[in-house]
Structures are given as C-alpha cells and as structure tokens.
Design a protein around this motif. Structure first.
Motif, mmCIF file in Angstrom:
data_model
loop_
_atom_site.group_PDB
_atom_site.id
_atom_site.type_symbol
_atom_site.label_atom_id
_atom_site.label_comp_id
_atom_site.label_asym_id
_atom_site.label_seq_id
_atom_site.Cartn_x
_atom_site.Cartn_y
_atom_site.Cartn_z
ATOM 1 N N MET A 38 -28.800 88.716 84.078
ATOM 2 C CA MET A 38 -28.560 87.323 83.723
ATOM 3 C C MET A 38 -29.529 86.837 82.656
ATOM 4 O O MET A 38 -29.212 85.929 81.882
ATOM 5 N N LEU A 42 -27.312 85.219 79.688
ATOM 6 C CA LEU A 42 -27.464 83.782 79.487
ATOM 7 C C LEU A 42 -28.454 83.449 78.377
ATOM 8 O O LEU A 42 -28.796 82.276 78.166
ATOM 9 N N THR A 44 -31.746 83.838 78.012
ATOM 10 C CA THR A 44 -32.875 83.066 78.513
ATOM 11 C C THR A 44 -34.008 84.013 78.874
ATOM 12 O O THR A 44 -34.049 85.143 78.388
ATOM 13 N N SER A 97 -20.537 77.857 85.253
ATOM 14 C CA SER A 97 -21.672 77.420 84.428
ATOM 15 C C SER A 97 -21.693 78.151 83.083
ATOM 16 O O SER A 97 -21.519 79.371 83.022
ATOM 17 N N ASN A 99 -24.388 77.882 80.808
ATOM 18 C CA ASN A 99 -25.739 78.250 80.388
ATOM 19 C C ASN A 99 -26.677 78.142 81.592
ATOM 20 O O ASN A 99 -26.275 77.687 82.666
ATOM 21 N N ILE A 100 -27.922 78.541 81.395
ATOM 22 C CA ILE A 100 -28.866 78.602 82.504
ATOM 23 C C ILE A 100 -29.190 77.212 83.039
ATOM 24 O O ILE A 100 -29.393 77.036 84.242
ATOM 25 N N ARG A 166 -20.530 85.966 87.654
ATOM 26 C CA ARG A 166 -19.799 84.779 88.103
ATOM 27 C C ARG A 166 -18.968 85.048 89.360
ATOM 28 O O ARG A 166 -18.779 84.159 90.195
#
Length: 401
Positions: A38, A42, A44, A97, A99-100, A166
């Motif tokens: 993730m 994402l 991040t 969702s 984005n983070i 997801r």
C-alpha cells in the motif's frame, strides 16, 4: 446461563459472541500483508500507512467510552445494530478510497462503529454468565477469536494475489452483514437499564475510574497491550523487509504466532486447576520479561528465531487476559457497559502507544519491540507482586476447587 436465547440457544449464543468479538482482529489483521504494498500503490510512506492502524486504535478506544455507557441506557441490542450498520458502510468506504488521506478518514469511521460492537460483546458475557462459567466462556471465546488473526493474514495474502488491497475491505463488509443477521436473532440480555440522562450515563465512567481497586488493576493488565500491539505494527516490516519473507510467507509466520496464542486461554483454564491464579499471572509477566531480553539479544538472527521468541510472549499476554478481565469486572456490581468500555479503552490506548513507540526508529524495529517487552514485563511483575495479596484481588480470584 442467566438469559436464555429462544432463537440462538446456548451454542448459537456462543457462536454469536465469537463472531462479534472477532471484529477487531479481523479488521486489523486481514490487511497486514498489504501494508508494504500500500505504501507504493497509494504513493505514500510507511508512517502514513501505519496511521491507518494507529488512528483506528485511538478512535476505537474513544468509541468504547461513547458506546459503553449508552448500552446501559438503551440496551445492548440497539447499540449493537447501530455499530454493525456503521461498520458495513465504513468498510465499503475503505474499499472505495482514492488516496491514503481518504482511507485514514474512513478507517476512523470504521473504528468508531466497530467499538460499539465489541464493547457490547463483553457486556453480554457479563450479563449472561457468572463465576467459573464466565471464565470458561471467556476463555472459549478468546481461543476461538484468535483463529481470526491466524487465518486473516493468510486470506489477506491470498486476496493480494487475485485482487487488490481493496477486496479486503469488501470481505469485511460481507462479514459485517453476516454479523448483522445474527444480531437480529439475539434477544436483549440487559435486565435493568440505566434510568438517568444520557449525560449522566457517560458520567458513570468517572465513578468507575475513581474506584482505586479497579484503577490499579486496569493499569496492570492494560500495559501488556503495548507489547502485543507493538508486535502487530512491526511484524510485517520485520518479516518482509528485515528477513526477506514474501507476503505469503509472512502470513504463515503470523499465523504461527496466532496459533500459539490461541492456546493461551486454554492453558490458563488447565493450569488454574493445579496452580493458583496469582502464580500464573506472575509467571506470565516473567515470561514476557525473558522474551524481551531474548528479542534484544538474538531476535535479529533469523525469522525462525524471532518467531520462536514472539510466540511465547504473545501466549503470556493472552493467558493473562481471562483472569485479568474477570478480576476487573468483579470490582463492579453494576455499570457493566461502562466498566467494559474503560477496560477496552485502556487496552487500546496502550496498544496504540506501543505501535507508536515501536515505530520511532524504523531501522531498529526488533530492538524497539524487545525494549517494550522487557519494560512491560518488569513493570507489570512489580505492580502485580505489590497488589496480588490485597483483599480486593484475593477475594475475587476464581480458583478451581
């Protein structure tokens, strides 16, 4: 069983309690194998992804304080149904969702809803069972619930191979729907509702925490969550990044830990036939201390070595939960929902603190975990030795005669 269930029956009631008690481990552990992935998907960093864990725990903890007293005011079933409904919608939101930041926000909503479910679960046990029978039911529930973290990472790793992260939250929404069906079959177990205002029902939290006997026990048994949740937050990074395991291999290592933990409540019930509960709790704190020393000194050697140290530490923590929780509940003759809320709140906050502390230095996760285990084991042992012979402890420990 004090409150017969016309639809569920005794066996169905036990199954129902296991299902709703499993919300926290499933919601956390199902997507643990996806944490490293993730970070990239994402776009991040590790700290932000870890916020989906720590923010969940903090929100969950405060949610307990919100819902626990309300279950005394309105009954267990209405709060349970509200919590499950919110959980289903929040799980779908997590899956959608983009984005983070959105994921963290919806995880907070998911945690708030889930807290209503699990605070009611423990209150129902107190409503329905007493004495040694309650301990047996709690031990059975804990043992079965621990199957969730044993299989959840394996399922999560499998889902990663056939779908994205997801899908894990879609599975949680389906699980919540199944729990809702069972909840509709459950018959209210709260015999006498609180007649004061909603604000005064929340005020009962302050009354309980002012009970010094309850408060000291709360400190002693809650701090162990720092070591347990510290392992949960760091385990995937240690196994995957430090030891080079794949997501699937990590899921097996994590399942091994959970499998060992599943024996904790049963170990307690067996040992309590021959050894005093006081001594069992003392031995558990000593074992946790030894695990901390070993983690610091040889935990870096290999994934197998680390796993063989982490498993006994987890078993020690889980073994203490049955007598610890029951001992705290025995300090209160009323306000069960509020007492349960405080017990779980304290445990979650200590767990969140453990997650933060273990992640302070990403380059030394194993050392961080070892220090937490050592500190909790030593401090817990000292406090327990000080209070274990006090009347409020000795008079409420349930020994098998």
């Amino acid at each position: 069983m004090k409150n017969p269930q016309p639809i569920l029956g005794r066996t169905g009631m036990l199954f129902f309690l296991v299902i709703i008690s499993a919300f926290p481990p499933l919601t956390i552990d199902l997507y643990l194998p996806a944490l490293p992935t993730m970070v990239e998907v994402l776009n991040t960093n590790q700290s932000m992804v870890n916020l989906t864990l720590s923010s969940y725990f903090v929100t969950y903890a405060f949610g307990l304080l919100f819902w626990g007293p309300l279950s005394e005011k309105f009954g267990r079933k209405p709060i349970l149904l509200i919590g499950i409904s919110g959980y289903i919608f929040a799980s779908i939101g997590c899956a959608l969702s983009g984005n983070i930041e959105q994921l963290i926000g919806v995880r907070i909503m998911q945690a708030f809803a889930a807290s209503a479910v699990t605070v009611v679960a423990t209150a129902i046990v107190k409503d329905s069972f007493t004495g040694r029978e309650r301990e047996k039911i709690m031990a059975t529930i804990m043992s079965l619930v621990i199957i969730a973290p044993m299989v959840a990472p394996v399922i999560g790793a499998f889902l990663l191979q056939i779908a994205s992260w997801r899908m894990m939250f879609v599975v949680l929404a389906i699980y919540g729907t199944f729990a809702a069906i069972l909840a509709l079959c459950y018959q209210e177990t709260l015999e006498k509702k609180y007649v004061g205002s909603i604000l005064r029902s929340w005020g009962r939290l302050a009354v309980i925490i002012k009970n010094p006997r309850f408060a000291i026990l709360l400190v002693v048994f809650s701090m162990t969550s720092m070591a347990l949740m510290g392992f949960l937050a760091s385990g995937s990074y240690i196994y995957i990044n430090d030891f080079g395991l794949t997501e699937q291999q990590f899921s097996y290592a994590f399942a091994f830990n959970a499998m060992c933990a599943a024996f904790g409540p049963m170990i307690y019930m067996h040992l309590s036939r021959y050894i005093t509960v006081k001594r069992i709790i003392t031995l558990c704190f000593i074992l946790l201390t030894i695990a901390g020393v070993l983690t610091l000194n040889i935990g870096h050697m290999s994934a197998l070595t680390f796993a063989l140290i982490a498993a006994p530490a987890t078993v020690a923590i889980i073994t203490m939960r049955v007598p610890g929780t029951n001992l705290m509940l025995e300090q209160q003759t009323q306000d069960t929902g509020s007492a349960v809320a405080l017990i779980q709140f304290s445990s979650m906050m200590c767990g969140a603190l453990g997650m933060v502390l273990v992640s302070l230095s990403q380059a030394s996760l194993i050392n961080n975990l070892g220090l937490i285990q050592l500190s909790v084991g030593l401090l817990g042992a000292i406090l327990w030795i000080v209070i274990k012979n006090k009347p409020f402890v000795s008079d409420n420990l349930i020994e098998n005669n």
